[in-house]
Scaffold this motif. Structure first.
Motif, mmCIF file in Angstrom:
data_model
loop_
_atom_site.group_PDB
_atom_site.id
_atom_site.type_symbol
_atom_site.label_atom_id
_atom_site.label_comp_id
_atom_site.label_asym_id
_atom_site.label_seq_id
_atom_site.Cartn_x
_atom_site.Cartn_y
_atom_site.Cartn_z
ATOM 1 N N PHE A 1 -13.770 15.870 -2.949
ATOM 2 C CA PHE A 1 -14.038 14.442 -3.049
ATOM 3 C C PHE A 1 -12.835 13.650 -2.547
ATOM 4 O O PHE A 1 -11.684 14.062 -2.749
ATOM 5 C CB PHE A 1 -14.338 14.049 -4.495
ATOM 6 N N VAL A 2 -13.109 12.513 -1.906
ATOM 7 C CA VAL A 2 -12.053 11.595 -1.504
ATOM 8 C C VAL A 2 -12.390 10.199 -2.016
ATOM 9 O O VAL A 2 -13.569 9.859 -2.219
ATOM 10 C CB VAL A 2 -11.856 11.569 0.029
ATOM 11 N N SER A 3 -11.370 9.404 -2.184
ATOM 12 C CA SER A 3 -11.551 8.051 -2.688
ATOM 13 C C SER A 3 -11.833 7.098 -1.525
ATOM 14 O O SER A 3 -11.066 7.034 -0.557
ATOM 15 C CB SER A 3 -10.287 7.607 -3.428
ATOM 16 N N VAL A 4 -12.958 6.352 -1.633
ATOM 17 C CA VAL A 4 -13.354 5.383 -0.614
ATOM 18 C C VAL A 4 -13.838 4.112 -1.323
ATOM 19 O O VAL A 4 -14.865 4.148 -2.023
ATOM 20 C CB VAL A 4 -14.473 5.930 0.304
ATOM 21 N N SER B 1 -5.566 11.442 11.753
ATOM 22 C CA SER B 1 -4.600 10.734 10.922
ATOM 23 C C SER B 1 -4.247 9.385 11.539
ATOM 24 O O SER B 1 -4.061 9.274 12.750
ATOM 25 C CB SER B 1 -3.338 11.575 10.768
ATOM 26 N N ASP B 2 -4.138 8.358 10.690
ATOM 27 C CA ASP B 2 -3.740 7.020 11.140
ATOM 28 C C ASP B 2 -2.817 6.426 10.079
ATOM 29 O O ASP B 2 -3.269 5.810 9.117
ATOM 30 C CB ASP B 2 -4.982 6.143 11.337
ATOM 31 N N LYS B 3 -1.536 6.670 10.263
ATOM 32 C CA LYS B 3 -0.506 6.226 9.308
ATOM 33 C C LYS B 3 -0.794 6.813 7.923
ATOM 34 O O LYS B 3 -0.760 8.010 7.746
ATOM 35 C CB LYS B 3 -0.409 4.710 9.300
ATOM 36 N N ASP B 4 -1.110 5.973 6.936
ATOM 37 C CA ASP B 4 -1.324 6.441 5.566
ATOM 38 C C ASP B 4 -2.767 6.822 5.286
ATOM 39 O O ASP B 4 -3.117 7.147 4.144
ATOM 40 C CB ASP B 4 -0.895 5.356 4.562
ATOM 41 N N TYR B 5 -3.612 6.779 6.307
ATOM 42 C CA TYR B 5 -5.038 7.050 6.127
ATOM 43 C C TYR B 5 -5.477 8.204 7.032
ATOM 44 O O TYR B 5 -4.802 8.543 8.013
ATOM 45 C CB TYR B 5 -5.870 5.802 6.462
ATOM 46 N N VAL B 6 -6.626 8.786 6.684
ATOM 47 C CA VAL B 6 -7.274 9.734 7.596
ATOM 48 C C VAL B 6 -8.716 9.300 7.796
ATOM 49 O O VAL B 6 -9.346 8.717 6.900
ATOM 50 C CB VAL B 6 -7.241 11.193 7.075
ATOM 51 N N ARG B 7 -9.214 9.573 8.984
ATOM 52 C CA ARG B 7 -10.627 9.367 9.294
ATOM 53 C C ARG B 7 -11.278 10.743 9.406
ATOM 54 O O ARG B 7 -10.838 11.560 10.212
ATOM 55 C CB ARG B 7 -10.802 8.597 10.607
ATOM 56 N N ARG C 1 -7.339 7.092 1.920
ATOM 57 C CA ARG C 1 -5.878 7.043 1.918
ATOM 58 C C ARG C 1 -5.331 8.424 1.534
ATOM 59 O O ARG C 1 -5.219 8.777 0.356
ATOM 60 C CB ARG C 1 -5.383 5.980 0.927
ATOM 61 N N LEU C 2 -5.018 9.221 2.534
ATOM 62 C CA LEU C 2 -4.490 10.576 2.363
ATOM 63 C C LEU C 2 -3.643 10.911 3.583
ATOM 64 O O LEU C 2 -3.865 10.360 4.666
ATOM 65 C CB LEU C 2 -5.620 11.612 2.249
#
Length: 233
Positions: free
Chosen positions: A135-138, A155-161, A174-175
């Motif tokens: 699970f991821v937080s969205v 990866s995009d700075k403090d986030y992943v897509r 935010r991972l």
């Protein structure tokens, strides 16, 4: 243990391959035949993990045999003709042995095939346990990510897509890429760039600066290029 089939119309080459194969502990010879037509019958009857395949044979060539298979096993081409190498690699063969070859060269080819076999097993749906789903937080909610549904992660700075098979819109959370990589099953994903993780089973094409999932191009950086070519080609 990899189950192997030898297909070559030259008796001396078959004998050499059989002798070499019997010296490698992770290989098991299932059968040895002299034509692609014989091989077709065996492939229908037996589980074959690795095919040692000659190119020039009567009636049906090795390349024609390979092109006729919907789900071919891993293939090491064994040929006296270097001119078929490009066509062979376009068919994603594990390696190309040019006759005459040494045992050291044979061992190098089979080691490469064994690594591809390990990755193929690790990336198969049956090998990816449900316990790897996470699970991821969205947006203040928890969203379940099914590992088999992942195409690639950016990866995009403090986030992943997280790009999925089931939807065109990525899941953004935010991972760090490193933390999400730790959640994934070993051997099922490969880093192509410091900002990209790609599901090995979903890769359809390998280019110099990209790997492709269908029409989607994912960058390959120089840092990771040699490792990717060594594992995937």
């Amino acid at each position: 243990m990899m189950r192997c089939l030898i297909v070559d119309d030259e008796p001396l080459v078959r004998e050499l391959l059989e002798d070499n194969l019997n010296q490698v502990p992770f290989l098991k010879l299932v059968n040895s035949c002299r034509s692609a037509m014989e091989a077709l019958t065996i492939l229908r009857q037996e589980q074959i993990d690795l095919l040692f395949l000659d190119i020039q044979m009567p009636r049906l060539s090795g390349l024609q045999l390979l092109q006729s298979l919907d789900h071919p096993p891993l293939v090491i081409i064994v040929s006296a003709y270097e001119k078929y190498a490009v066509e062979g690699f376009n068919l994603q063969v594990a390696d190309y042995l040019l006759k005459p070859f040494t045992f050291d060269r044979f061992l190098k080819a089979t080691n490469r095939a064994a690594e591809l076999f390990r990755l193929k097993q690790a990336a198969s749906p049956s090998a990816i346990a449900k316990s790897h789903d996470f699970f991821v937080s969205v947006d203040y909610s928890l969203v379940k990510i099914v590992v088999e549904d992942i195409n690639y992660i950016e990866s995009d700075k403090d986030y992943v897509r997280i790009y999925l098979v089931s939807t065109s819109k990525p899941v953004v959370t935010r991972l760090s890429l490193r933390s999400i990589e730790a959640k994934l099953p070993a051997g099922a994903f490969i880093r192509t760039h410091r900002s990209f993780l790609v599901a090995i089973a979903k890769i359809t094409t390998i280019k110099r600066d990209f790997v492709c999932i269908g029409a989607t191009e994912i960058p390959v950086s120089e840092t990771f290029r040699d490792k990717i070519y060594r594992i995937l080609k």
